[in-house]
Design an enzyme around this catalytic site. Structure first.
Site, mmCIF file in Angstrom:
data_model
loop_
_atom_site.group_PDB
_atom_site.id
_atom_site.type_symbol
_atom_site.label_atom_id
_atom_site.label_comp_id
_atom_site.label_asym_id
_atom_site.label_seq_id
_atom_site.Cartn_x
_atom_site.Cartn_y
_atom_site.Cartn_z
ATOM 1 N N ASN A 194 43.983 46.768 42.106
ATOM 2 C CA ASN A 194 44.383 47.685 43.181
ATOM 3 C C ASN A 194 44.678 46.982 44.500
ATOM 4 O OD1 ASN A 194 41.574 47.154 43.321
ATOM 5 N ND2 ASN A 194 41.244 48.967 44.561
ATOM 6 N N GLU A 245 28.632 41.986 49.715
ATOM 7 C CA GLU A 245 29.544 40.920 50.082
ATOM 8 C C GLU A 245 29.886 41.064 51.556
ATOM 9 O OE1 GLU A 245 32.414 39.778 46.604
ATOM 10 O OE2 GLU A 245 32.236 41.958 46.610
#
Length: 487
Positions: free
Chosen positions: A156, A467
Site C-alpha cells: 500500500n 517503530e
C-alpha cells in the site's frame, strides 16, 4: 519505465537473473507492464549467507558516522532519481501523482536521513554500582546490531514502508534482506540500484523478489536470519509469528486496523467533515490508518452525513497523472473483488448506502482496471462483519452516538487497535477520551500527521512493538551490559 520491464533480485552486490518470472500488472488498465523475478530457495540462501558474511566484514568496521554518511548518500541519490521513483510507484499502484510526489517518495529519502541522524546519538547507559558489601563497579551498555534482519514490506505504501524499516536497520549496523510485496516491487528494485550506486558494501542490502507464499517462509524461517520485521495483514503476521516461534527470533509487526473517527457535538464541523473524508478515502482507503468506522453525535449527525456525502461526490477518480485526481484504482483485481464483496455483504445485511457502492462506469481502458467507488454506508450494528473486519478500501460506516462513555466502549469493541481520530474543540474532552481508546495512536482534530521520532504501532491484532525514533533503534539493536569491578 523501460529499464523496469524486468525486475531482478539483488544478492551479494549483484543483480541476478532467475529461472522463473511472473507478470507485473497495471491496476489502471490491467495491462502487463513488466516481469518480476521469482527467487528460488538457493537464491534466498545465498542472500542470507551474503548478509551474514557482510555482518563481520567491512560493514562491521565502519564507525557509526561513516555508516550514517553512507545512508545520507542513499537519500541524496534517491532525490536525484526522484522522478524514476515517482513513475515506478505510480505504475505499480495507480496512486495519484500528488500523493506520490508529496508523501510516498519524499518520505523514502527522509527515512534514511532521519534514522541516520538519530543513530549518531543512539547511546547506551552508564551506572556506578556500590553493593552493601562495599564492592564497586562500572556498568555500561553498548548497542550491537541484531545481525541479519528480514524486512517484509507491504504494497500500500511500498517505498515509504520499506525504507521505514531498512533505514533504521542499516543505521544500527544490521544487514538486510528486503522482500517487498509482489504487487509493488519496482521502487524496491530502484532502491537496490541506489544501494549499488552509492557503494553500500556487498551483502549488506539484499533484495529478494517473488510471491509471498513461495519465498516468505524461506526467508523468515532461515536459521541465519536473526530478526523479522513485517507490515501487512494480521493473518500473515500470525503465520510468521508461528513460523519463527521455534527459533525465538525478535519480531516487530505493524498489522491490520479497523480504525474509528469520533465526531463530538462540539467539533468544528467543517474541519471534521474534511478530515474524515481524507481519512476514509486517501489512497483509495488502502492505508492501515484509514478510517472505516465513524461515530457522530446525534445532534450533528444529519449535517455531518450530508457534508461527508458532498465530499465523496466531489472526489475525482481517474488516471494517476490527471489534474486534481484524488484517488486512482485499488492495487489489484483480487483486492478489488475483496472490497466489492464487502460492498455486497453490506447490501445483503440491509445497510443504507449514502453514496457509492460499486465500480465507476468508465467506458475506456480503465474499465479493465481496478477502480472502485468511494462509499458511505449506515444502518449496521457494531458487531456486523462489515464493522468488525478490515476492508482496506474507500468505505466508511457512519453510526450515531449519544454519550461519551458509550462511544468509548463502542470504539473499543474491535479485535484491532491501531489508530483513532477524535474531533472536538473541548480540550478537556480530548485529554480525557484519548487515553481511554485502545489503540497505539490517537489523533485530535487531524489525521496522518506524523513525527518520525514518535512511537508508531498498534495493540491487539494490530501488531507487536513500536517503530519510530528511539523505538526503531531499540528494536534493531541489542544492548549488551559490561560490568567492570573497581578495586
Amino acid at each position: 519505465m523501460s529499464e523496469l520491464r524486468q525486475l531482478e533480485c539483488y544478492i551479494d552486490g549483484q543483480f541476478v537473473s532467475s529461472e522463473h518470472y511472473f507478470d507485473n500488472v497495471s491496476p489502471v488498465n490491467g495491462e502487463v507492464i513488466g516481469q518480476i523475478a521469482e527467487a528460488d530457495h538457493q537464491q534466498i540462501d545465498r542472500a542470507v549467507k551474503a548478509a551474514k558474511t557482510a555482518q563481520t566484514g567491512e560493514w562491521s568496521r565502519l564507525s557509526v558516522n561513516q555508516r550514517c554518511d553512507l545512508l545520507h548518500r542513499v537519500a541524496d541519490r534517491m532525490v536525484e532519481r526522484q522522478q524514476e521513483f515517482i513513475d515506478a510507484e505510480i505504475a505499480d499502484t495507480g496512486k495519484s501523482l500528488h500523493q506520490v510526489q508529496t508523501i510516498d517518495i519524499p518520505r523514502g529519502a527522509a527515512n534514511f536521513r532521519a534514522f541516520a541522524d538519530m543513530a549518531r546519538h543512539h547511546s547506551g547507559e552508564t551506572f556506578i554500582t556500590e553493593t552493601p558489601t562495599g564492592d564497586k563497579a562500572l556498568n555500561y551498555s553498548v548497542n550491537k546490531p541484531l545481525g541479519v534482519v528480514a524486512v517484509i514490506s507491504p504494497w500500500n505504501l511500498p517505498l515509504l514502508l520499506a525504507t521505514w524499516k531498512v533505514a533504521p536497520a542499516l543505521a544500527c549496523g544490521n544487514c538486510v534482506i528486503l522482500k517487498p510485496s509482489e504487487e509493488t516491487s519496482s521502487t524496491a528494485y530502484l532502491l537496490a540500484q541506489v544501494m549499488d550506486e552509492v557503494g553500500i558494501p556487498k551483502g549488506v542490502f539484499n533484495l529478494i523478489l517473488g510471491r509471498g507464499k513461495n519465498v516468505g517462509d524461506a526467508i523468515t524461517c532461515h536459521p541465519q536470519v536473526d530478526a523479522v520485521t513485517f507490515t501487512g495483514a494480521s493473518a500473515t503476521g500470525q503465520h510468521i509469528m508461528k513460523a519463527v516461534a521455534d527459533t525465538v527470533k525478535p519480531i516487530s509487526f505493524e498489522l491490520g486496523g479497523k480504525n474509528s473517527a469520533v465526531v463530538f457535538a462540539d467539533a468544528d464541523l467543517e474541519k471534521a467533515i474534511a478530515g474524515v473524508a481524507r481519512s476514509t478515502f486517501t489512497n483509495c482507503g488502502q492505508v492501515c490508518l484509514c478510517t472505516e468506522k465513524v461515530f457522530v453525535h446525534r445532534s450533528i449527525a444529519d449535517e455531518f452525513i450530508d457534508g461527508l456525502k458532498k465530499s465523496a461526490q466531489a472526489i475525482k477518480i481517474g488516471y494517476p497523472k490527471e489534474q486534481d485526481v484524488f484517488i486512482g484504482p485499488l492495487v489489484s483485481k483480487p483486492h478489488q473483488q475483496k472490497v466489492l464483496s464487502y460492498y455486497q455483504l453490506a447490501k445483503d445485511q440491509g445497510a443504507e448506502f449514502i453514496y457509492g457502492g460499486g465500480v465507476p462506469p468508465f467506458d475506456d481502458e480503465r474499465a479493465q482496471g481496478c477502480y472502485i467507488e468511494p462509499t458511505i454506508i449506515t444502518g449496521l450494528g457494531d458487531d456486523n462483519r462489515v464493522n468488525q473486519e478490515e476492508i482496506f478500501g474507500p468505505i466508511c460506516h457512519v453510526s450515531i452516538f449519544d454519550d461519551e462513555q458509550e462511544v468509548i466502549e463502542r470504539v473499543n469493541n474491535t479485535q484491532y487497535g491501531l489508530a483513532c481520530a477524535l474531533w472536538t474543540e473541548n480540550l478537556s474532552r480530548a485529554h480525557r477520551v484519548a487515553p481511554q481508546i485502545d489503540v497505539g495512536l490517537v489523533w485530535v482534530n487531524t489525521w496522518f500527521l506524523r513525527d518520525l521520532r514518535a512511537p508508531f504501532g498498534g495493540v491487539k491484532l494490530s501488531g507487536i512493538g513500536r517503530e519510530g525514533g528511539q523505538h526503531s533503534l531499540s528494536f534493531y539493536s541489542e544492548p549488551v551490559n559490561i560490568c567492570i569491578k573497581i578495586d
